[in-house]
Design an enzyme around this catalytic site. Structure first.
Site: not given
Ligand SMILES: *Cc1c(COP(=O)(O)O)cnc(C)c1O
Length: 458
Positions: A72, A124, A215, A217, A450
């Site tokens: 944990y 996003f 951001d 990702a 959608h």
């Molecule tokens: C996918 C994504 C998110 C959100 O992430 P999740 O893991 O789907 O919650 C935020 N910003 C960008 C640019 C993304 O591609």
């Protein structure tokens, strides 16, 4: 001859795909009310709905799953992930979360308040959602070139410095808690942001005292584009480019489901202790204790390994090369696409593809349905259905572009699959005049329609 790039891995485990007949697919899509989200996965042959959480993990990642420490507090797997984030992002503070939007929820709870302004490059949907949920406003400062599909620009994710400075001059500093740089920019088609632009945005933000949050990702795919399109970085290592990119910001939110090469997970990384302390409170409340925050120990361990593999040049070259391969095949068959292809997806221009079908009949959705019927390939509509109704007038909104997005999962499909997809689209393109009408909505939800919308053929 110069040797072509190839995948820097071989296949150890395979998952069977079921081929279906056109008759079966016509029945299934009708039963799904012509909404591809309602199809069952076994009814899909090649699934290009998203690249999120759909990556194939490596043998070493699966080994990490076994080695995961489920304590944990103070889990070994947490510290393994901590070390990797240190090495790649060079940010001393980090919080695990269950996915990207959870990282946004936690960080924005500490930073954004009612009436704030959050500039960035085409935020996003979940990012924008978490901004607007707090009654703040997201302002899109992406360069104009991003919105012209057939015009080449190497970095269509770039922020327009004039637009950004205008925001800084129009609102007091207290109202602008942060500026978001999305790398790569998902909404504008997985388009990258140049190092030069990141540097300039950083300098401008410093001048006005505004924090930068990435951001992140698809940060590794962004670094690949910097290496291959920005001449001064030609000889740099991907991991060094990554470190330099993050050096210009104050923190990052990450959806590990993309460049982390795992099926679930996310995190926040920060430079500032005070911000970390504040965010920690929300992380414990919304996600879990500081050393797991919504992730199993095994998932943190697999993510640590995935981040190292995902920032290898050979992997990125074959991954982004495959996306480009699909784009090139489609161009060869005269199928209109957005150019240049981005990091994770190819966007087909449905407005040009079906220019004889009115936009009120949903050109991109019509194309998505035809592609499914033709070969069992599932893409996703980025057009008028997604754009939804105007909240005030309740009229349908028709965006500038009607696109069919084909997102490519990482390390999942072969180039033969890619060829198959391209031939399916070429076949539809060649008989496009026979498809005379699109679809009408017969049932829809008041928001985010959608996912559940029901349609019928006109
Ligand atoms: C996918 C994504 C998110 C959100 O992430 P999740 O893991 O789907 O919650 C935020 N910003 C960008 C640019 C993304 O591609």
């Amino acid at each position: 001859m110069e040797l072509p790039y190839t995948e820097p891995y071989k296949i150890k485990v395979v998952e069977s795909l079921r081929k279906s007949t056109r008759e079966e697919r016509e029945k299934w899509i009708k039963e799904a009310n012509f909404n591809l989200f309602k199809l069952k996965s076994h009814q899909v042959f090649i699934d290009l709905l998203t690249d999120s959480g759909t990556s194939a993990m490596s043998d070493l990642q699966w080994a990490e799953i076994m080695k995961g420490d489920e304590s944990y507090a103070g889990s070994k797997s947490y510290y393994k992930l901590y070390e990797v984030i240190q090495e790649l992002l060079d940010m001393p503070y980090f919080l695990p979360t269950h996915q990207g939007r959870a990282a946004e929820n936690v960080l924005f709870s500490t930073m954004i308040k009612d009436g704030d302004i959050v500039p960035g490059n085409s935020h996003f949907d979940t990012t924008k959602g978490h901004i607007e949920f707090r009654k703040a406003t997201a302002i899109d400062c992406t360069i104009d070139e991003a919105f012209e599909t057939s015009k080449y620009h190497p970095f269509k994710g770039n922020i327009d410095l004039n637009k950004l400075e205008k925001v800084f001059k129009s609102y007091p500093k207290e109202k602008i808690p942060l500026c978001i740089i999305t790398i790569t920019c998902n909404t504008s088609g997985g388009q990258p942001v140049s190092m030069k632009n990141i540097k300039e945005v950083s300098a401008l933000c410093k001048k006005y005292g505004i924090k930068i949050i990435f951001d992140a990702a698809r940060f590794a795919e962004n670094a690949y584009f910097i290496k291959t399109r920005e001449p001064e970085y030609k000889n740099s290592k991907i991991k060094d480019i990554v470190k330099e990119m993050f050096s210009y910001g104050d923190g990052a939110t990450m959806s590990s489901k993309k460049d982390g090469l795992v099926n679930i997970g996310g995190f926040i990384a920060l430079k500032d202790k005070e911000l970390y302390d504040k965010a920690s409170v929300y992380n414990i409340m919304f996600e879990g204790y500081l050393t797991y925050g919504g992730m199993a120990g095994r998932d943190m361990a697999a993510l640590a390994q995935g981040l190292m593999e995902g920032t290898e040049f050979d992997y990125l070259e074959s991954r982004i090369g495959q996306v480009k391969y699909l784009g090139d095949k489609l161009k060869e068959y005269n199928v209109p696409i957005q150019e240049p292809t981005g990091g994770h997806a190819v966007f087909v221009d449905a407005k040009k593809f079906f220019n004889h079908i009115p936009k009120e009949q949903f050109q991109a959705q019509t194309l998505a349905i035809e592609l499914y019927k033709e070969g069992g390939v599932r893409g996703v509509e980025i057009g008028a259905i997604l754009a939804d109704r105007d909240p005030a007038t309740r009229e349908n909104r028709y965006p500038q572009l009607e696109l069919l997005r084909l997102a490519i999962p990482r390390r999942v499909y072969t180039n033969n699959h890619i060829k198959y997809i391209a031939v399916c689209l070429a076949n539809i393109f060649n008989k496009r005049q026979e498809i005379k009408t699109g679809y009408k909505i017969i049932n829809e939800a008041p928001i985010m329609r959608h996912f559940t919308v029901e349609l019928d053929k006109i």
